[in-house]
Design an enzyme around this catalytic site. Structure first.
Site, PDB file in Angstrom:
ATOM      1  N   LEU A 118      62.564 -21.335  44.865  1.00  0.00           N
ATOM      2  CA  LEU A 118      62.510 -21.541  43.383  1.00  0.00           C
ATOM      3  C   LEU A 118      63.785 -21.321  42.811  1.00  0.00           C
ATOM      4  O   LEU A 118      64.266 -21.785  41.857  1.00  0.00           O
ATOM      5  CB  LEU A 118      61.369 -21.041  42.871  1.00  0.00           C
TER       6      LEU A 118
ATOM      7  N   GLY B 135      69.288 -15.286  43.171  1.00  0.00           N
ATOM      8  CA  GLY B 135      70.053 -14.424  42.250  1.00  0.00           C
ATOM      9  C   GLY B 135      70.472 -13.236  42.995  1.00  0.00           C
ATOM     10  O   GLY B 135      70.488 -12.974  44.053  1.00  0.00           O
TER      11      GLY B 135
ATOM     12  N   GLY C 298      67.895 -11.375  44.995  1.00  0.00           N
ATOM     13  CA  GLY C 298      67.388 -11.942  46.309  1.00  0.00           C
ATOM     14  C   GLY C 298      66.853 -13.605  46.070  1.00  0.00           C
ATOM     15  O   GLY C 298      67.396 -14.336  45.481  1.00  0.00           O
TER      16      GLY C 298
ATOM     17  N   ASP D 192      67.912  -6.783  30.363  1.00  0.00           N
ATOM     18  CA  ASP D 192      68.316  -8.069  30.577  1.00  0.00           C
ATOM     19  C   ASP D 192      67.887  -9.297  30.207  1.00  0.00           C
ATOM     20  O   ASP D 192      67.393 -10.368  30.903  1.00  0.00           O
ATOM     21  CB  ASP D 192      68.390  -7.914  32.404  1.00  0.00           C
TER      22      ASP D 192
END
Length: 351
Positions: free
Chosen positions: A24, A27, A30, A143
């Site tokens: 999917l 990043g 992982g 984040d």
């Protein structure tokens, strides 16, 4: 909250042995795979990078944080696997990709109406307000960005990726940490001082609002130097009353200019350089909820904007329990450390 422990075999089978077609996304953390469990439940499985201790620490952090959270606008953690060389996390599968994809993909962006954008903005604000004030220990996401906001088929927002999040003991108002986050969304005050507060999330959320209004990326080296940082150029445009020059063309109509203007001004307040001058996420969520309820009627100021608008429109299976405590006032740093120790033991035992 009970979190299921999956076997390595279950997840291998669910992802067809981590087949490339099931990926999917990738990043710094992982890879995330789409998985189908034996009961046909579709899940997202996050696999950390091999041999990276910081990834294991983020994994433990994410489990600790997500076991405290139950909110319709936060992605749900179903469980994890501790038998493998790298830990695996299993989440609910969110069907419609990231908000980032929807804003910056031309085909999808045109389907993202102002009503949908305002709904997503409001739901994300409510999730953050909940994290900051309604959990047993306040949680700072650290984040917030459009790539970490997922959408389902009804365009319901789901805040994701809590690997960098921090639990803030109630006896502290700020934490001094190694700066983490994403350039373009990072709170400049946090960047300068390393002091993390809830207002750092508020700043990042202000950038998300600016992105939803303008359709521009938070940081882009393809733009002239003066416009590279969206937060800076957005605040300048609002101060100079140039909102209608920077807003995404197809979301403007005579009936929503007042709403757009108020949301833009709220984003500007979130982007104030001093954290103390920014509103809290609770205040932001309440204001957005009020704006969402505004009647869809042409603004009294429509004539003032008519020419600009016309120009714009024509231009273009075992379980474990983690005791996270319910008495908010007793939450301390020790509580966080003890949860951390529990999980480290489980990871070590799983190998």
């Amino acid at each position: 909250m009970t979190t299921k422990i999956f076997t390595a075999e279950e997840l291998k089978k669910a992802t067809n042995n981590y087949d490339e077609s099931r990926v999917l996304g990738h990043g710094g953390y992982g890879t995330v795979y789409k998985g189908v469990l034996s009961d046909n439940k579709v899940v997202a499985i996050k696999k950390s990078k091999i041999g990276d201790q910081s990834q294991i620490e983020q994994f433990i952090n994410e489990v600790i944080v997500l076991t405290q959270i139950n909110h319709r606008n936060v992605v749900k953690l179903f469980g994890c696997c501790l038998e493998t060389e790298v830990p695996l996390l299993v989440y609910e599968f969110i069907t419609n990709g990231t908000l980032c994809d929807h804003i910056h993909d031309k085909g999808r962006s045109s389907l993202l109406s102002w009503e949908k954008r305002l709904k997503i903005t409001t739901e994300t604000a409510e999730a953050l307000a909940y994290l900051h004030s309604a959990t047993s220990m306040p949680i700072i996401h650290r984040d917030i960005k459009t790539a970490n906001i997922l959408l389902d088929d009804n365009y319901t927002a789901k805040v994701a990726d809590f690997g960098a999040s921090r639990l803030v003991p109630l006896d502290q108002t700020q934490l001094t940490t190694l700066v983490q986050g994403t350039l373009g969304y990072l709170d400049p005050e946090y960047l300068q001082t390393s002091n993390l507060t809830e207002k750092s999330d508020v700043y990042s959320f202000g950038v998300v609002m600016a992105e939803l209004l303008t359709g521009k990326k938070a940081l882009s080296f393809d733009r002239p130097e003066i416009d590279r940082n969206l937060a800076t150029s957005f605040v300048s445009a609002i101060k100079e009353d140039r909102l209608l020059q920077i807003v995404e063309v197809h979301i403007v109509n005579d009936g929503n200019i007042e709403q757009l203007t108020e949301v833009a001004n709220l984003a500007k307040r979130c982007l104030r350089l001093r954290g103390d001058d920014r509103p809290s996420m609770k205040e932001v969520a309440a204001e957005l909820e009020r704006l969402k309820k505004m009647e869809k009627k042409p603004s009294e100021n429509t004539d003032v904007y008519a020419n600009k608008t016309e120009y714009l429109l024509s231009a273009t299976s075992k379980s474990f329990d983690i005791d996270v405590g319910t008495g908010g006032s007793t939450s301390t740093t020790a509580e966080y450390d003890s949860m951390n120790d529990q999980l480290l033991k489980l990871v070590d035992n799983g190998r």
